[in-house]
Design an enzyme around this catalytic site. Structure first.
Site, PDB file in Angstrom:
ATOM      1  N   ARG A   1       0.891  -1.175   0.000  1.00 15.92           N
ATOM      2  CA  ARG A   1       0.000   0.000   0.000  1.00 15.92           C
ATOM      3  C   ARG A   1       0.916   1.208   0.000  1.00 15.92           C
ATOM      4  NH1 ARG A   1      -5.712   1.200   2.964  1.00 15.92           N
ATOM      5  NH2 ARG A   1      -6.270  -0.292   1.353  1.00 15.92           N
TER       6      ARG A   1
ATOM      7  N   HIS B   1      -6.743   0.697  -7.079  1.00 13.01           N
ATOM      8  CA  HIS B   1      -6.998  -0.238  -5.968  1.00 13.01           C
ATOM      9  C   HIS B   1      -7.596  -1.526  -6.560  1.00 13.01           C
ATOM     10  CE1 HIS B   1      -7.527  -1.649  -2.010  1.00 13.01           C
ATOM     11  NE2 HIS B   1      -8.477  -0.852  -1.567  1.00 13.01           N
TER      12      HIS B   1
ATOM     13  N   GLN C   1      -9.640  -4.182  -4.369  1.00 12.96           N
ATOM     14  CA  GLN C   1     -10.999  -3.783  -4.039  1.00 12.96           C
ATOM     15  C   GLN C   1     -11.931  -4.051  -5.225  1.00 12.96           C
ATOM     16  OE1 GLN C   1     -12.350  -2.346  -1.050  1.00 12.96           O
ATOM     17  NE2 GLN C   1     -14.220  -2.897  -2.137  1.00 12.96           N
TER      18      GLN C   1
ATOM     19  N   ASP D   1     -17.551   6.468  -2.699  1.00 17.60           N
ATOM     20  CA  ASP D   1     -16.327   6.371  -1.894  1.00 17.60           C
ATOM     21  C   ASP D   1     -16.148   7.730  -1.219  1.00 17.60           C
ATOM     22  OD1 ASP D   1     -13.835   5.683  -0.841  1.00 17.60           O
ATOM     23  OD2 ASP D   1     -12.759   5.985  -2.728  1.00 17.60           O
TER      24      ASP D   1
ATOM     25  N   CYS E   1     -16.680   1.024  -0.967  1.00 20.03           N
ATOM     26  CA  CYS E   1     -15.487   0.228  -0.642  1.00 20.03           C
ATOM     27  C   CYS E   1     -15.159   0.280   0.844  1.00 20.03           C
ATOM     28  CB  CYS E   1     -14.302   0.704  -1.467  1.00 20.03           C
ATOM     29  SG  CYS E   1     -13.917   2.451  -1.241  1.00 20.03           S
TER      30      CYS E   1
ATOM     31  N   ARG F   1     -13.475  -9.150  -0.031  1.00 15.61           N
ATOM     32  CA  ARG F   1     -12.046  -8.836  -0.105  1.00 15.61           C
ATOM     33  C   ARG F   1     -11.221 -10.076   0.233  1.00 15.61           C
ATOM     34  NH1 ARG F   1     -10.264  -3.659   0.332  1.00 15.61           N
ATOM     35  NH2 ARG F   1      -8.350  -4.666  -0.374  1.00 15.61           N
TER      36      ARG F   1
HETATM   37  N1  NVA Z   1     -10.297   6.471  -2.016  1.00 16.43           N
HETATM   38  C1  NVA Z   1     -10.033   5.965  -0.691  1.00 16.43           C
HETATM   39  C2  NVA Z   1     -10.137   4.466  -0.702  1.00 16.43           C
HETATM   40  C3  NVA Z   1      -9.918   3.836   0.638  1.00 16.43           C
HETATM   41  C4  NVA Z   1     -10.037   2.350   0.579  1.00 16.43           C
HETATM   42  C5  NVA Z   1      -8.658   6.407  -0.236  1.00 16.43           C
HETATM   43  O1  NVA Z   1      -7.695   6.308  -1.017  1.00 16.43           O
HETATM   44  O2  NVA Z   1      -8.529   6.879   0.907  1.00 16.43           O
HETATM   45  N1   CP Z   2     -11.511  -0.684   1.241  1.00 17.78           N
HETATM   46  C1   CP Z   2     -10.287  -0.665   1.800  1.00 17.78           C
HETATM   47  O1   CP Z   2      -9.267  -0.823   1.134  1.00 17.78           O
HETATM   48  O2   CP Z   2     -10.306  -0.507   3.149  1.00 17.78           O
HETATM   49  P1   CP Z   2      -9.023  -0.302   4.087  1.00 17.78           P
HETATM   50  O3   CP Z   2      -8.459   1.045   3.773  1.00 17.78           O
HETATM   51  O4   CP Z   2      -9.581  -0.399   5.471  1.00 17.78           O
HETATM   52  O5   CP Z   2      -8.038  -1.387   3.794  1.00 17.78           O
END
Ligand code: NVA
Ligand code: CP
Length: 307
Positions: free
Chosen positions: A103, A130, A133, A221, A261, A289
């Site tokens: 990540r 992502h 997801q 989201d 998500c 997931r």
């Molecule tokens: N768009 C959000 C997704 C989190 C899973 C972010 O990047 O914070």
């Molecule tokens: N949807 C998702 O990726 O959640 P987290 O940020 O909690 O991993």
């Protein structure tokens, strides 16, 4: 799957996406019952530079259930946090572990890592994509509708973020009809998406009601993704008309299903009434997931994993 890495969904052929979804559904049905252990004796490192609940926990549980060992590594605790490069980190990790889940704050960072990786690299979220997801989302839609092609998805809110960009790639690969309902300045970078997944039409509109008319699924989201906190005030102002609320859902019709998500900001991009309401399939989506990532790990390690 043929590709060594999963950095965006475009690393997969359409048939491979279908295969992963089928495997995920099979793994879900058979969870706990004499599961295969394709990761037996293997260690998967998880390098995270942003917060996570679902991705972190579901990967760690999934790796365990597949017989492997996961090693969670906070970016700040590694020498990465003191300036060691992604490429040098990759060259070292190649010698120890069998795959890495990353990540990363920037998509360029994971690309740099992958260029130096001799082991599979899986994108667990970057600022631009992502894919894990999306695989869970596609599984959830397949379970609901029995198909992906022709299904109508309306994505509301920040149409330029990592989820919307991932949806744009997914639509091109699966035949899902995607509409993005967002204001000017919040649309995906379709030029970049086209370089990944070829041309194919994605409808863009700044009218949220037009976006959801006839939709099978409404997806949203957060308006302020991780790393964009400095823009909070401006984003909330511009994106408030795109809130997924009772009036918007009523416009889409009784059969529509609601996806997110997570994590959600209740009362911002989605109301609690919709999030907890009868049309939401958000908790199934979160569960998937686990199954979708177990399918990815099974495939990527069997074709590309080192012994
Ligand atoms: N768009 C959000 C997704 C989190 C899973 C972010 O990047 O914070
Ligand atoms: N949807 C998702 O990726 O959640 P987290 O940020 O909690 O991993």
């Amino acid at each position: 799957m043929q590709a060594k890495h999963l950095l965006t969904l475009a690393d997969l052929e359409p048939a491979e996406i279908d295969g992963l979804i089928s495997l995920a559904i099979e793994l879900k049905a058979n969870r706990g019952a004499a599961e295969a252990k394709p990761l037996s004796g293997k260690t998967v490192a998880m390098i995270f530079s942003k917060s996570s609940t679902r991705t972190r926990v579901s990967f760690q549980v999934g790796i365990y259930e597949l017989g492997g060992h996961s090693m969670f590594l906070d970016h700040g605790d590694l020498q990465l946090g003191r300036g060691e490069t992604m490429s040098d980190t990759a060259k070292v990790m190649n010698r120890y572990v069998h795959a890495v889940v990353i990540r990363s704050k920037s998509h360029e960072g994971i690309l740099e890592y992958a260029r130096h990786a001799t082991i599979p690299v899986i994108n667990a979220l970057t600022d631009r994509y992502h894919p894990c997801q999306l695989l869970a989302d596609l599984q959830t839609i397949q379970e609901c509708k029995g198909r992906l092609a022709g299904v109508r998805v309306a994505y509301l809110g920040d149409g330029a973020n990592n989820m919307a960009q991932s949806w744009a790639v997914a639509a091109k690969l699966t035949g899902i009809q995607l509409t993005i309902g967002a204001p000017t300045g919040f649309y995906p970078d379709l030029d970049h998406v086209n370089t990944l997944a070829g041309s194919g039409s994605i409808r863009l509109t700044d009218d949220p009601f037009d976006a959801v008319a006839g939709a099978d699924f409404i997806y949203t989201d957060v308006w302020v993704s991780m790393g964009f906190e400095a823009e909070s005030e401006e984003r909330i102002k511009k994106l408030t008309p795109y809130q997924v609320n009772e009036a918007l859902v009523a416009h889409a019709g009784d059969a529509v299903r609601i996806m997110h998500c997570l994590p959600a900001k209740r009362g911002m991009e989605i109301t609690s009434g919709v999030l907890d309401g009868p049309r939401a399939i958000i908790w199934d989506e979160a569960e998937n997931r686990l199954h979708a990532q177990k399918a990815v790990l099974t495939q990527i390690m069997s074709n590309n994993g080192k012994k």
